[in-house]
Structure formats: structure tokens, C-alpha cells
Design an enzyme around this catalytic site. Structure first.
Site, PDB file in Angstrom:
ATOM      1  N   ASP A 134       2.279 -32.292 -17.740  1.00 56.52           N
ATOM      2  CA  ASP A 134       1.189 -33.141 -18.225  1.00 56.52           C
ATOM      3  C   ASP A 134       1.734 -34.071 -19.322  1.00 56.52           C
ATOM      4  O   ASP A 134       2.366 -33.597 -20.267  1.00 56.52           O
ATOM      5  CB  ASP A 134       0.106 -32.204 -18.791  1.00 56.52           C
ATOM      6  CG  ASP A 134      -1.210 -32.898 -19.060  1.00 56.52           C
ATOM      7  OD1 ASP A 134      -1.453 -33.961 -18.460  1.00 56.52           O
ATOM      8  OD2 ASP A 134      -2.000 -32.359 -19.866  1.00 56.52           O
ATOM      9  N   HIS A 151      -9.035 -37.494 -25.259  1.00 52.12           N
ATOM     10  CA  HIS A 151      -8.531 -36.117 -25.362  1.00 52.12           C
ATOM     11  C   HIS A 151      -9.114 -35.387 -26.573  1.00 52.12           C
ATOM     12  O   HIS A 151      -9.420 -36.003 -27.588  1.00 52.12           O
ATOM     13  CB  HIS A 151      -7.007 -36.124 -25.499  1.00 52.12           C
ATOM     14  CG  HIS A 151      -6.294 -36.649 -24.290  1.00 52.12           C
ATOM     15  ND1 HIS A 151      -5.754 -37.893 -24.236  1.00 52.12           N
ATOM     16  CD2 HIS A 151      -6.043 -36.071 -23.090  1.00 52.12           C
ATOM     17  CE1 HIS A 151      -5.183 -38.075 -23.048  1.00 52.12           C
ATOM     18  NE2 HIS A 151      -5.345 -36.984 -22.333  1.00 52.12           N
ATOM     19  N   GLY A 152      -9.192 -34.051 -26.457  1.00 49.96           N
ATOM     20  CA  GLY A 152      -9.637 -33.224 -27.586  1.00 49.96           C
ATOM     21  C   GLY A 152     -11.155 -33.111 -27.609  1.00 49.96           C
ATOM     22  O   GLY A 152     -11.819 -33.386 -26.621  1.00 49.96           O
ATOM     23  N   HIS A 156      -8.613 -37.936 -17.424  1.00 54.58           N
ATOM     24  CA  HIS A 156      -8.165 -37.130 -18.560  1.00 54.58           C
ATOM     25  C   HIS A 156      -9.298 -37.084 -19.577  1.00 54.58           C
ATOM     26  O   HIS A 156     -10.175 -37.937 -19.578  1.00 54.58           O
ATOM     27  CB  HIS A 156      -6.927 -37.767 -19.217  1.00 54.58           C
ATOM     28  CG  HIS A 156      -5.665 -37.551 -18.435  1.00 54.58           C
ATOM     29  ND1 HIS A 156      -4.616 -36.811 -18.927  1.00 54.58           N
ATOM     30  CD2 HIS A 156      -5.298 -37.950 -17.190  1.00 54.58           C
ATOM     31  CE1 HIS A 156      -3.646 -36.794 -18.023  1.00 54.58           C
ATOM     32  NE2 HIS A 156      -4.032 -37.469 -16.966  1.00 54.58           N
ATOM     33  N   GLY A 157      -9.247 -36.078 -20.461  1.00 57.07           N
ATOM     34  CA  GLY A 157     -10.272 -36.001 -21.496  1.00 57.07           C
ATOM     35  C   GLY A 157     -11.636 -35.622 -20.936  1.00 57.07           C
ATOM     36  O   GLY A 157     -12.669 -36.069 -21.420  1.00 57.07           O
ATOM     37  N   SER A 169     -12.910 -32.604 -21.009  1.00 56.76           N
ATOM     38  CA  SER A 169     -13.554 -31.552 -21.803  1.00 56.76           C
ATOM     39  C   SER A 169     -14.635 -32.150 -22.693  1.00 56.76           C
ATOM     40  O   SER A 169     -14.395 -33.152 -23.368  1.00 56.76           O
ATOM     41  CB  SER A 169     -12.518 -30.832 -22.678  1.00 56.76           C
ATOM     42  OG  SER A 169     -11.651 -30.070 -21.871  1.00 56.76           O
ATOM     43  N   ASN A 224      -8.522 -33.283 -15.563  1.00 56.42           N
ATOM     44  CA  ASN A 224      -7.728 -32.474 -16.486  1.00 56.42           C
ATOM     45  C   ASN A 224      -8.652 -31.707 -17.420  1.00 56.42           C
ATOM     46  O   ASN A 224      -9.548 -32.288 -18.033  1.00 56.42           O
ATOM     47  CB  ASN A 224      -6.825 -33.380 -17.317  1.00 56.42           C
ATOM     48  CG  ASN A 224      -5.581 -33.773 -16.551  1.00 56.42           C
ATOM     49  OD1 ASN A 224      -5.594 -33.873 -15.326  1.00 56.42           O
ATOM     50  ND2 ASN A 224      -4.503 -33.973 -17.275  1.00 56.42           N
ATOM     51  N   VAL A 225      -8.416 -30.407 -17.495  1.00 58.50           N
ATOM     52  CA  VAL A 225      -9.245 -29.554 -18.349  1.00 58.50           C
ATOM     53  C   VAL A 225      -8.320 -28.727 -19.222  1.00 58.50           C
ATOM     54  O   VAL A 225      -7.537 -27.918 -18.716  1.00 58.50           O
ATOM     55  CB  VAL A 225     -10.120 -28.610 -17.502  1.00 58.50           C
ATOM     56  CG1 VAL A 225     -11.021 -27.782 -18.404  1.00 58.50           C
ATOM     57  CG2 VAL A 225     -10.956 -29.387 -16.499  1.00 58.50           C
ATOM     58  N   THR A 282      -9.026 -28.445 -23.338  1.00 56.12           N
ATOM     59  CA  THR A 282      -9.811 -28.005 -24.497  1.00 56.12           C
ATOM     60  C   THR A 282     -10.930 -27.030 -24.107  1.00 56.12           C
ATOM     61  O   THR A 282     -11.104 -25.993 -24.752  1.00 56.12           O
ATOM     62  CB  THR A 282     -10.416 -29.239 -25.210  1.00 56.12           C
ATOM     63  OG1 THR A 282      -9.348 -30.167 -25.465  1.00 56.12           O
ATOM     64  CG2 THR A 282     -11.078 -28.859 -26.509  1.00 56.12           C
TER      65      THR A 282
HETATM   66 ZN    ZN Z   1      -4.374 -36.147 -20.743  1.00 56.27          ZN
END
Ligand code: ZN
Length: 294
Positions: free
Chosen positions: A82, A178-179, A208-209, A211, A230-231, A233
């Protein structure tokens, strides 16, 4: 079975669903992810970032373990680097036996991103691995990057990027980051842009991001063309909460049983998520069509 992301994501693209790409740093997570995929008859991608590899889940240890576990199940499992940024991390992942790499040069200007992605995609393809790239930039929630429209992916530029780099799937910036988002905040995604990207590129797209983006956003993103989510967090949070709760209920619990409790809690989360994004049951009757990796 142990495979690259290429054919599983093409299947998702053709059949309009998404596959989870879950960050994993240890055996408990790998077991939770692969068992969930097998029980749900779903494809799955296991992700690890260079930072996570350096801190804890060393790639040379995880890759053979994940490959061994993947070969014991009948659903497709990929292991992906990643956000590979420097070439050394990427070639190391290839050497360790990853089945896929992401080259993230999204913070460089366009031509440099093309140049770096071309190089990594050709290396990966030569080894039978898949290559994910990013155009536009998915930044950090703590910096409110999700609201910066100048970072979003431009469809025409993306078309040129994909044609020149030959990447297998593309991470797009459409309003996630992200986060963790601020408490109670739900990001606003640019679905019109996503639809246009799908129409223009006609290939697997990556979010992405995811979460904290909320189930409604995630479902709509899948409906508009996202095929890999994408998972990280969200899963780490579930594991932490389950561990804390188990310890509170039984402070004297055996350490192994504590690990198993966390693993089972992760499975509940992953299996629910697979149902939401439509990857569950895809390999009930159908057999995976692409090549397997040794
Ligand atoms: Zn990412």
C-alpha cells in the site's frame, strides 16, 4: 488461492461491486481477513504500507505466511504493498513475494508521476504482479485534504495517465482522506466526477480513505464505479475496542484467548463490510478465472 489484484478487480469492474483491501500487520489480522473471505465466498486484498512494515509487520515475514494461508482457501487473495513511494520499498516487496504493488507518486507533478508509475508497472507486469497507481492526491483527514478540490482527479488527465503507464487500477481523489475525520463529520464525495472517471477510463477504480466515510457514501461510491476500497483505520479501531472490552470483562484472560477474541471481532466487521460492498457470494458458483501465483 494466491493471485494478483488484476483479474479479481476486472471481475469486480465488470460486475459492479468492490473488493476490500484491508491493512494487516500480524497473523491475527491475516487470519481474520482470509477466513472472512473464504466464509463469504469473496475475493480480498491484504494491504500493508511501508511504514507499517518498518514498524511491525515485516514484509519478509508476512509475505510467506499470507501466501501459505491464501493457498489453503479457494477464493482469490492478493497481497499488495500500500502506498509504495520509493523504489527500494517496491522492489523489496516484489522480492518478498507480494502479489501486487501500489506506486504512489501522486504528490509529484504529472510527468514525474507518469515516469515513476511506468517503471513500476513494467517491472510488476514482468513478474506477473499487478500495479496500482494514484492520480490526483488523497491526502490526510487531519489536514482537511478531502475538501481541497484542486487535489481531485481530472478525468481527461487520468485517461492519458492510464494509457501511458498501463497501471491495472487507479486510486482517485474524489473527496475522501486518510485517517479519522473530525468527530461527527461525514465527507462529501464528488460522485459526478467519479461517474465521469468511470465512463472515461472504463477500468477498476480505487477509493482510499474509506474509513469513517459512512455506509451511504461507500454504497454510492460502489454504485458509481469504485471496485477496491481501502480499509485501515476502521478495522484497527474495531480490533482495539474489542480488545479493551474483552479485557474489561475478563482482566485475567489468557493472552492467546485475547488474540482470538480480537480476531473474531475483526471477522464480524469484515464480513459485514463485504456484504455492504457486494463482494460476498461472488465465488459461490463461479470459479476465479485468472492465473495463480506460486
Ligand atoms: Zn491510501
Amino acid at each position: 488461492m494466491y493471485v494478483s489484484m488484476k483479474d479479481m478487480l476486472l471481475h469486480a469492474h465488470k460486475n459492479q461491486y468492490a473488493v476490500m483491501a484491508i491493512n494487516c500487520v500480524n497473523m491475527e489480522q491475516a487470519k481474520a481477513i482470509i477466513q472472512s473471505a473464504e466464509e463469504e465466498r469473496s475475493a480480498v486484498i491484504i494491504n500493508i504500507s511501508p511504514r507499517q512494515m518498518k514498524a511491525h509487520g515485516h514484509g519478509d515475514i508476512l509475505a510467506p505466511m499470507i501466501k501459505g494461508m491464501a493457498k489453503k482457501v479457494s477464493v482469490p487473495v492478493a497481497f499488495n504493498l500500500d502506498h509504495g513511494a520509493d523504489l527500494e520499498d517496491i522492489t523489496n516487496a516484489m522480492k518478498f513475494g507480494f502479489s501486487s504493488v501500489m506506486i504512489d507518486s501522486s504528490s509529484y507533478e504529472f510527468e514525474e508521476n507518469v515516469r515513476r508509475t511506468q517503471l513500476v508497472a513494467s517491472l510488476a507486469h514482468g513478474m506477473g504482479l499487478s500495479c496500482e497507481a494514484e492520480l490526483g492526491h488523497v491526502g490526510m483527514a487531519k489536514d482537511a485534504d478531502n475538501e481541497k478540490a484542486d487535489l481531485y482527479t481530472d478525468p481527461q488527465q487520468a485517461k492519458e495517465f492510464v494509457e501511458r503507464t498501463k497501471c491495472d487500477c487507479l486510486a482517485v481523489a474524489i473527496g475522501t482522506a486518510h485517517g479519522s475525520y473530525p468527530k461527527g463529520f461525514v465527507p462529501k464525495l464528488d460522485f459526478e466526477r467519479l461517474k465521469l472517471l468511470k465512463e472515461t477510463l472504463d477500468m477498476p477504480l480505487v477509493l482510499h480513505g474509506g474509513s469513517g466515510a459512512g455506509e451511504e457514501n461507500i454504497k454510492k461510491a460502489v454504485a458509481c464505479g469504485i471496485n477496491k476500497i481501502n480499509v485501515c483505520t476502521d478495522l484497527f479501531k474495531h480490533a482495539r475496542i474489542a480488545t479493551a472490552k474483552t479485557l474489561e470483562e475478563n482482566p485475567e484472560i489468557d493472552y492467546m484467548d485475547l488474540c482470538i477474541a480480537a480476531q473474531n471481532a475483526m471477522k464480524d466487521f469484515i464480513k459485514d463490510y463485504m456484504r455492504v460492498i457486494g463482494s460476498s457470494g461472488r465465488y459461490d458458483f463461479e470459479k476465479y478465472q485468472g492465473p495463480e501465483l506460486d
